[in-house]
Design an enzyme around this catalytic site. Structure first.
Site, PDB file in Angstrom:
ATOM      1  N   ILE A 574      27.886  39.741  33.613  1.00 47.53           N
ATOM      2  CA  ILE A 574      28.810  39.044  32.702  1.00 47.53           C
ATOM      3  C   ILE A 574      29.655  38.030  33.467  1.00 47.53           C
ATOM      4  O   ILE A 574      30.879  38.159  33.546  1.00 47.53           O
ATOM      5  CB  ILE A 574      29.699  40.045  31.943  1.00 47.53           C
ATOM      6  CG1 ILE A 574      30.435  40.984  32.920  1.00 47.53           C
ATOM      7  CG2 ILE A 574      28.894  40.857  30.946  1.00 47.53           C
ATOM      8  CD1 ILE A 574      31.520  41.830  32.261  1.00 47.53           C
ATOM      9  N   PRO A 575      29.036  36.976  34.038  1.00 46.16           N
ATOM     10  CA  PRO A 575      29.821  35.990  34.778  1.00 46.16           C
ATOM     11  C   PRO A 575      30.801  35.253  33.866  1.00 46.16           C
ATOM     12  O   PRO A 575      30.560  35.105  32.665  1.00 46.16           O
ATOM     13  CB  PRO A 575      28.745  35.035  35.315  1.00 46.16           C
ATOM     14  CG  PRO A 575      27.599  35.179  34.381  1.00 46.16           C
ATOM     15  CD  PRO A 575      27.608  36.604  33.945  1.00 46.16           C
ATOM     16  N   HIS A 576      31.913  34.787  34.427  1.00 50.33           N
ATOM     17  CA  HIS A 576      32.916  34.052  33.656  1.00 50.33           C
ATOM     18  C   HIS A 576      33.788  33.239  34.597  1.00 50.33           C
ATOM     19  O   HIS A 576      33.950  33.584  35.769  1.00 50.33           O
ATOM     20  CB  HIS A 576      33.783  35.003  32.831  1.00 50.33           C
ATOM     21  CG  HIS A 576      34.221  36.216  33.583  1.00 50.33           C
ATOM     22  ND1 HIS A 576      33.422  37.336  33.698  1.00 50.33           N
ATOM     23  CD2 HIS A 576      35.344  36.491  34.278  1.00 50.33           C
ATOM     24  CE1 HIS A 576      34.049  38.252  34.425  1.00 50.33           C
ATOM     25  NE2 HIS A 576      35.212  37.760  34.795  1.00 50.33           N
ATOM     26  N   GLY A 577      34.339  32.152  34.073  1.00 52.17           N
ATOM     27  CA  GLY A 577      35.170  31.257  34.869  1.00 52.17           C
ATOM     28  C   GLY A 577      36.623  31.293  34.435  1.00 52.17           C
ATOM     29  O   GLY A 577      37.033  32.138  33.636  1.00 52.17           O
TER      30      GLY A 577
END
Length: 660
Positions: A574-577
């Site tokens: 669950i990548p996120h910035g």
């Protein structure tokens, strides 16, 4: 295959009945989520190597291995041979490390080959891995022509490596050094010296405000025993004079000095001041425990015993966490005390280069992904204030304190609110109230009313359920009709009724929040990538093209990924910035054509989360649903087999009847 995979498969192969996931988790001392993930890994292994054997699952019953008996017997034999081979190789590598670190002069390849009854080529193969291991501590394996192999490096690096070697040689599951453990390391450290040092530390421990954990006692014992060994060989720690002077102002230095004097008397060794300073560092970084009795002494009195810096940092951190979770965290004394004491040790460890590995890191990240992400996002402020870099191993320990506090709040939630509707007299209503209060302490009777005033009471008191001595027409609240005397069988019926009201819903979307933020235009099926940063960049660019994020979002997501892996289990990452680059909340999904390596894990689905929610409950629900999805084998299978974007989207949008 991991060692745990083999244990799990062996257990299933020797059991003819269904075994529950709970039982397997207890047997292997891990979480149920870990068992489910392991079973999925074993499915792939069996499909490739033993296609006639399958792991069958039955909901609410358990799992069992089914297939041809001869094939199952062959698999069991293969696993046993695999175990023996692994154990043999691992044991030899440890013994090689031990030989290199305890040797007083260079050792030749032939000497090592003769010692372990293997060829020089086998030793050479093992040394490739050992060399990497030594380098991780800052040590170098030097090959001297005509002389042999020799390890070189700083004294601090030597001691760190020796300490890790001891941990690998003994089983620290219970953090004790019994006769069996001491026997295993007798040619590294003298058993009688270890026993004596541990005894002195435990005696000293009784006078401390906060007692050392068993883990800290064993760790401190090993470090001091290694120091004694190295001093006797003529190797001492070097310490900057100003650092030593600073340590000498600490209370812990006096304790280290007293301990050193006792050890000098018993072991006939002179311990220099720099070594006492080094022992002080370990005291300062040791993890401590506190008991409920400390809380009863009074919170302010207790907090006077820890340094103000840790207290201020922790208070600010808890305040920030509470804004994103539950404001009542600020009133949790146990959280404040436990985290402050822990943080005091953490800062000392980090500032003095005494890193700690968290063996539960992966499990914490998977089980408590939202608290982990939250603490990780807030830790930068702590790092700036404390002027240290806090690694994810330490972040995970902080998460445990926070999660424990959140669960305490969950257990303290309001009781089920009940209104009693009684058409007879006050005597009857009082009898019902008394019986219910005695039988169901989890209920709170908020009102006893007549039928005439019922709607008014429901609006004012907002009860969870009604108990009525007369049949009622439709009400907006669940109702059970009872007789005025509430006999025993009705109390049992009431117990089941309360359970159903508390746990069941008619129909609900299982992934309602997740589905709400998925844009079907941002679902990408069977994309081909081999690198996690490449797939992150690809999905982030798609978010940017659709106007959901600004261009720098992708870089911030890659930077976040390098801090700590966003893998949560079930083949999902669950990548996120950063929030500042998000224009509108959305979730984009990429299904990879084949699973790729994601910091040591296999990932098939990438859910890129771009959220700027201000509603904490929405965020918590989203992460909880993602965590649930990582364990939902049926839905994950549907997502993997979906041939169109619409079919994939509908798999997440399914309804379920049952527990909420």
């Amino acid at each position: 295959m991991l060692s745990r995979h083999k244990q799990l498969l062996k257990h299933l192969l020797t059991t003819n009945a269904y075994t529950s996931v709970t039982s397997l988790a207890n047997e292997l001392v891990c979480s149920e989520k870990t068992i489910r993930n392991d079973l999925k890994a074993l499915d792939e292994f069996l499909l490739q190597k033993y296609p006639h054997i399958v792991i069958e699952r039955k909901p609410s019953i358990g799992v069992i291995v089914k297939g041809d008996e001869k094939e199952k017997q062959k698999l069991f034999r293969d696993l046993s041979l695999l175990d023996e081979k692994d154990v043999s190789q691992d044991y030899r590598k440890l013994q090689l490390i031990k030989a290199l670190l305890t040797a007083d002069k260079p050792v030749t390849m032939q000497q090592l080959a003769n010692q372990f009854y293997v060829s020089k080529s086998a030793i050479s193969y093992d040394l490739e891995e050992i060399e990497d291991w030594l380098q991780s501590f800052g040590l170098t394996l030097i090959r001297k022509p005509h002389l042999g192999l020799k390890v070189e490096g700083t004294e601090k690096a030597w001691r760190s490596a020796l300490s890790q070697l001891v941990e690998l040689l003994v089983d620290h599951s219970y953090y004790i050094l019994d006769a069996k453990q001491l026997k295993m390391i007798e040619d590294v450290l003298q058993p009688y010296e270890l026993a004596l040092i541990e005894k002195e530390i435990r005696q000293m421990d009784e006078s401390l405000d906060f007692r050392l954990t068993d883990q800290s006692v064993v760790s401190l014992t090993v470090h001091i025993a290694i120091a004694v060994k190295r001093i006797k060989k003529g190797h001492s720690i070097r310490m900057d004079k100003s650092q030593l002077q600073e340590l000498q102002t600490k209370t812990e230095y006096l304790l280290a000095e007293q301990l050193a004097k006792r050890i000098e008397q018993w072991l006939a060794v002179k311990i220099p001041k720099e070594e006492i300073g080094y022992i002080t560092l370990h005291f300062l970084g040791a993890r401590v425990r506190y008991d409920q009795i400390h809380i009863k002494e009074g919170i302010e009195h207790l907090l006077k015993k820890v340094d103000r810096e840790s207290l201020e940092i922790v208070r600010e951190l808890i305040k920030e966490i509470s804004l994103h979770t539950n404001e009542r965290l600020c009133d949790d004394k146990e959280l404040l005390v436990g985290l402050t004491i822990h943080f005091h040790s953490t800062l000392n460890r980090l500032r003095n280069g005494l890193s700690v590995k968290n063996p539960m890191l992966k499990e914490i990240k998977r089980m408590y992904c939202y608290p982990f992400e939250l603490v990780l996002s807030l830790i930068t402020k702590v790092e700036q204030k404390a002027n240290v870099i806090i690694p994810e191993d330490e972040v995970a320990y902080i998460v445990l304190h926070v999660q424990a506090a959140l669960e305490r709040l969950q257990h303290k939630k309001e009781k089920t609110r009940v209104v009693i509707v009684c058409a007879t007299g006050s005597g009857t209503s009082q009898l019902i109230e008394a019986k219910i209060s005695a039988s169901f302490p989890e209920l709170e009777i908020v009102e006893v009313t007549s039928i005439a005033k019922l709607n008014e009471v429901i609006a004012a008191k907002e009860p969870d359920l009604l108990l009525s001595t007369v049949p009622l027409d439709y009400t907006p609240v669940p109702v059970m009709t009872v007789s005025p005397l509430l006999p025993k069988h009705e109390l049992e019926m009431l117990k089941q009724f309360i359970y159903r009201v508390s746990h069941f819903a008619e129909e609900t979307h299982r992934y309602e929040t997740l589905q709400q933020f998925i844009d079907p235009n941002l679902i990408f099926l069977d994309v081909s990538f081999t690198d996690r940063l490449e797939i992150i960049e690809y999905v982030a660019n798609e978010l940017y093209k659709h106007g959901y994020v600004e261009e720098p979002y992708g870089e911030s997501a890659k930077e976040r990924e390098t801090l700590s892996s966003t893998y949560i289990g079930g083949g999902i990452a669950i990548p996120h910035g950063q929030v500042q680059w998000i224009n509108q909340s959305v979730i984009a999904i990429a299904r990879l054509s084949s699973a790729i390596d994601w910091d040591g894990e296999k990932v098939k689905f990438v859910f890129m989360i771009a959220h700027n929610f201000h509603d904490n409950e929405t965020i918590k629900k989203l992460f909880q649903e993602l965590s649930d999805l990582s364990e939902d084998e049926e839905t994950l299978k549907q997502l993997a087999l979906s041939t169109t974007i619409d079919e994939f989207y509908e798999s997440v949008n399914k309804k379920t009847r049952g527990l909420v």
